[in-house]
Enzyme design. Structure first.
Site, PDB file in Angstrom:
ATOM      1  N   HIS A   1       0.807  -1.221   0.000  1.00 60.92           N
ATOM      2  CA  HIS A   1       0.000   0.000   0.000  1.00 60.92           C
ATOM      3  C   HIS A   1       0.836   1.265   0.000  1.00 60.92           C
ATOM      4  O   HIS A   1       0.554   2.208   0.738  1.00 60.92           O
ATOM      5  CB  HIS A   1      -0.947  -0.002   1.193  1.00 60.92           C
ATOM      6  N   HIS A   9      -0.373 -16.166   8.379  1.00 60.81           N
ATOM      7  CA  HIS A   9       0.081 -15.018   7.622  1.00 60.81           C
ATOM      8  C   HIS A   9       1.072 -14.259   8.519  1.00 60.81           C
ATOM      9  O   HIS A   9       1.382 -14.705   9.620  1.00 60.81           O
ATOM     10  CB  HIS A   9      -1.129 -14.159   7.235  1.00 60.81           C
ATOM     11  N   ASP A  35      -6.474 -16.410  -4.216  1.00 60.79           N
ATOM     12  CA  ASP A  35      -5.765 -17.430  -4.976  1.00 60.79           C
ATOM     13  C   ASP A  35      -5.943 -18.801  -4.348  1.00 60.79           C
ATOM     14  O   ASP A  35      -5.494 -19.021  -3.220  1.00 60.79           O
ATOM     15  CB  ASP A  35      -4.254 -17.101  -4.960  1.00 60.79           C
TER      16      ASP A  35
END
Lengths: 378, 378, 378, 378
Positions: D17, D104, D339
């Protein structure tokens, strides 16, 4: 950290009061004839106690290759080397246990590491330079073979007695062009090739020795036949690497390349080095060399010359008013005899550091040129 | 290579005639307030064309942060930054396509890389320093916050007009203790805080400008409130890193720390900095500072000060007899107006490089001290 | 090159037939109690000739600290260490002078360096790992002190006899949670803590030994109490550094972290490690550990576990049809007895390399966190 | 840190970002024809949203060279490159502000840096790989020119559907010998050249996509015509550098070279690669290639092949029971489409990292061989 260099890299270990000092040298090409005899002479030149001008501690300093050679030839693997510490005398520094020695590393060592070592300044010691000189001797040995590179340092100033270091001065220019390690050593322990000033330099050192004092000096170094194109144009300009190398030597206070600090007084029209075509070399050269053999950070084939300022030795036998570690005013006088001038002894150290810089840059530039050649072939 | 630093590391890209110049800065701690406003002022100070004393090319040089911040705070990830190249004028160097500019990097660039670039010396250009100044501004910003570190550089010599740089001189000592970036800039484009010499310096520059010539100078820099214990005792002594940093700046010819080259004339008994106990700081300090704030390669809490010699700018409009690339004698006169002295403009570059060195060493020493603390706890 | 690490760095030297092998370790914090007794045990565990399962050459391998300690405490300076080469037997490899040993480094060494060394593969030798193990022992010693880090490796597979390495398997999970170096060594020379398979593993090795053949295996390693936050998110993810470290060990063919190659078969919904709040630790933990203690390249406080594949030893006494150096077909049979499986002996090497990675990352992350702390204070 | 390589070095910046992502590439030889057209194809292959098998976010990802080239040729200076971030959608991760995403980098990022970034895992993101792919494309471009090096990666496993990766298997061997980027892309988005398994792989992905789940896989890569002699025998064995490179790619869990983990089951007598003389090449080759083109850490001229395990993507739309940042149990379901398998998209990333490793080692080995040549001449 304790490493210097990228492809030709030396890592050193050891301080004054441990079993040995030594180093690991990486990047030595394989197949090179190399024995301890190629390394010892520079270590012997570095050794203290060689004359009345330097400290009488007679350290033997015999280098022993541990690895990386076989039947007198290099293998391409790292060269391990060590020199035993024989003359340790850990108790000789008694009074210094109470006083941090002024302008020495005793106090900053404690501030950095949080503890005191019996060597005082730990690695910031002249003895640590043994590993550098051993590694530098290998670098010089290779440079000599591949391009007949000559690296010669000498004393150009003691106290306020100085030779003219302007490269447009005929005497200085001749020294830059012709001095050899042998011719420098032949001038005696002062290691100064300028007949006009060397005796006076000796007197200055003797005067300070006799008053239990010390005095500083300048070592100038010339690199002849340096390959063209060495140095990286941005952070690793050749002069930047040399400056780094030289200011890492104990007791140094300054570095200048080519015209140096005096050169700032010379207008561009006189300072610029004009080009001319050299029929023998079949390439452009400069007619003067204020640049000191480096332009835009890159060697141009002219003599590289630079000077390094060494302060007067911090350890003197004279009484010095100072403070103890715990903050009490007192007077310190170092026992024993001490070097009145470290400058002449720094000569082989300066040569070693110069050789390490040049050798590393040769390897890096060789990588570039050989890759360009591969591209051109295809 | 194009990187500088170990944990706080800047990598730069760009030359005079490409789309942008910029850098990637690694090691910026997360959670720091940082916007372009913290970086731009130093870039603006570096910008040419600010006065009659420097070149009139008005490059805008607006820095644009690309990454590493969010809502005005750093993320801990690399800070990408770039400045667009607006004033490229690639055809202005026409005659230089025939002549390698004397004492510039044109010829060595070709010797090193095997090709000519339209910028002549490629990366060995003042424009490359934009990335350094941007990165250095971040480093200064952090150092200010964590230890109130102040880094202030100024012009101490132009040609043969010099201020006394002996730290025992009251005027110089006062400048070292009190000068600020603002007070330096308030002296005008000459950036010299010594009222006794600054006007004369301006005259020297104007004289050389009027004769289409150039003149060199010296930039002195002081680092106040530097944390104690920075620098590694062997190859990466703090002064060695500073010397490397400074000699990597274009046009530099010398570096000296503390008493420097003049200091070699002073005997040890006077040069040594005695210790005394400071009641306020509750620690030992030195009563003089010939060491320049670094002893044994390690910062001791005193002011670090050093000087950097800048040669007279190589590019002058005056005619110079020299040779063409293909070896024909000729006369070169650079078109347009050129900086008669790059020295005042180098002030923010010197500060930036100093900040990069100190910041990197803070990170390295912080690693050591925090690990020592962990050991003590267990 | 021959260095590994950034702040905690080991540089090794030495090959099979030189005076000594050794290393220099940088980054050891000062003030740490450290003697040879802290280092020797891992060297002894690495030593060949300890059992019928490994080669009978009895190398003594006594480590001698050269520098960096004083009165049993570290100084903060580099630790030089060496081990003398006693059992060199350079003539034992006679027939190999004619044949490059298949799947050994003899030929590639010549291709890379242009010459033959009497050790054949030069530095690509098990003997070189002595320096790593010595350095790793220091790293483990520090990690134990600062965070009670435990690093334990063991044999998890020999040939096709393997323990279940799924972290959701109770037996494997228990081993990961409880195995110690002592408990591993107590299982005998096979160094396998799984009672269900260890005897079969021994039989597989014996079978290959008896047929003058060799067989490969897998070493699994767990790191407990690893500090949270280690690893850099981009190129230097913690698992990337571990993979680099492990694949640099001779004879390795593969590395996997956490669920590894088997994990690719598990859908995300099952492979993801859900979070839960741990009341004791007052922080989030994961309820499963398919990630292997590293997420996004950064340690998360769970057990780090990984496995390393070791091929069957290349040197076997069995006859092998192959070619001589000069291209003639022939049959090679290595004389003497050779290790039928290097896998059990690799256990301390894997531990050492893991310790080097973790220790270096601790120093790097400590630098970051302590700098963040400085920022917060101001 | 954010750099990879020694002489051929890439430094990247950027996260999801921010304004742009990009890199600086050092070590590119001068005089090389290079434009954005040489780089873009690999970026395009990396781009998501190319098929039903991958995420529909259509990022444009146009690379813009900033520096280092002129008139379509490289200058030898660093290549700055950037790709603008267009599709930032910072608000799409809303619910994830409450939940750290399982497996993550969200939580470890906070643990490491002490703050939350809107990208969650900061630099541990697929978007960071853009800089790597751009740099790798340049490396591949050079390698192709100087030695016709071919680097081709492909999908060899999805979930539990795998091709036989034994190099003694004729189908696998043929793929290693003949596959090209074009032939791989011609197999469709699955990028699997094995007709026997590719359709089944697609079904596995579709099945997981339809259940809002994800699945892992394996990418295998072959390097043909790699120069002989690359890799350093100790810490920087060629396979160690490749392992480091591959495990630094997001979502990887394992690496194996040559026979890999399966190879440990094969006795030395079968695993060893015998030598034979090749009349055409006039040198020894191996008749089998279980070694995977590397012996003793050094490339031997055979095909280098290795495999990389990719876990199932951590972000799934399916509901997952987990905990919020502040320790409350809850259920997370990522919004939008994700995905179902990152494996096919990883193909150009694996190729890029392989190219970076090989190119760097070519430069290092070129330095050695050209220096050996210099020594021989004198």
């Amino acid at each position: 950290m304790s490493s210097f260099g990228t492809l030709f890299k030396v890592t050193t270990y050891g301080e004054s009061h441990c079993k040995s000092v030594g180093c690991i040298v990486e990047g030595v090409p394989p197949g090179l004839a190399l024995t301890e005899e190629d390394i010892q002479p520079q270590l012997t030149r570095r050794r203290p106690g060689q004359s009345k001008l330097s400290t009488p501690r007679n350290e033997k300093d015999r280098v022993m290759i541990q690895s990386g050679t076989e039947f007198g030839k290099t293998l391409g693997s790292p060269i391990g080397m060590l020199v035993l510490n024989q003359d340790q005398r850990p108790h000789d520094y008694g009074e210094m246990d109470v006083f941090p020695r002024p302008s020495h590393a005793d106090l900053t060592y404690i501030q950095k590491y949080g503890l005191k070592s019996s060597s005082g300044g730990g690695r910031a010691s002249a003895r640590e330079t043994i590993g550098r000189v051993a590694a530098g001797a290998i670098a010089e040995h290779i440079l000599k073979k591949i391009n007949n590179v000559e690296i010669v340092a000498f004393v150009s100033q003691i106290g306020n007695v100085a030779m003219n270091r302007d490269c447009n001065d005929p005497t200085f220019l001749k020294i830059l062009n012709t001095a050899t390690k042998d011719s420098i050593d032949a001038t005696g322990p002062i290691r100064c090739p300028d007949e006009n000033v060397k005796d006076e330099m000796v007197k200055v050192i003797e005067k300070h020795r006799d008053s239990n004092d010390s005095i500083g000096g300048v070592v100038t170094c010339v690199i002849r036949n340096c390959p063209i194109g060495l140095g990286e144009p941005c952070f690793d300009k050749l002069e930047a690497l040399l400056a780094h190398a030289m200011l890492s030597v104990p007791a140094t206070k300054g570095f200048e390349i080519g015209s140096g600090f005096e050169g700032v007084k010379v207008p561009g029209s006189k300072h610029n080095d004009p080009f001319t075509y050299d029929e023998n070399l079949k390439r452009l050269r400069t007619t003067t060399n204020n640049s000191g053999g480096i332009q835009g950070g890159i060697s141009n084939g002219e003599n590289i010359y630079f000077s390094v300022a060494f302060k007067s030795a911090a350890t003197i036998s004279q009484e010095q008013p100072t403070s103890t570690y715990d903050g009490k005013d007192g007077v310190l006088a170092a026992k024993g005899r001490h070097d009145p001038s470290v400058t002449p002894r720094a000569v082989p150290i300066v040569e070693a550091m110069a050789a390490l810089v040049i050798m590393d840059q040769v390897l890096i530039q060789n990588s570039r040129t050989s890759t360009i050649d591969m591209l051109k072939k295809h």
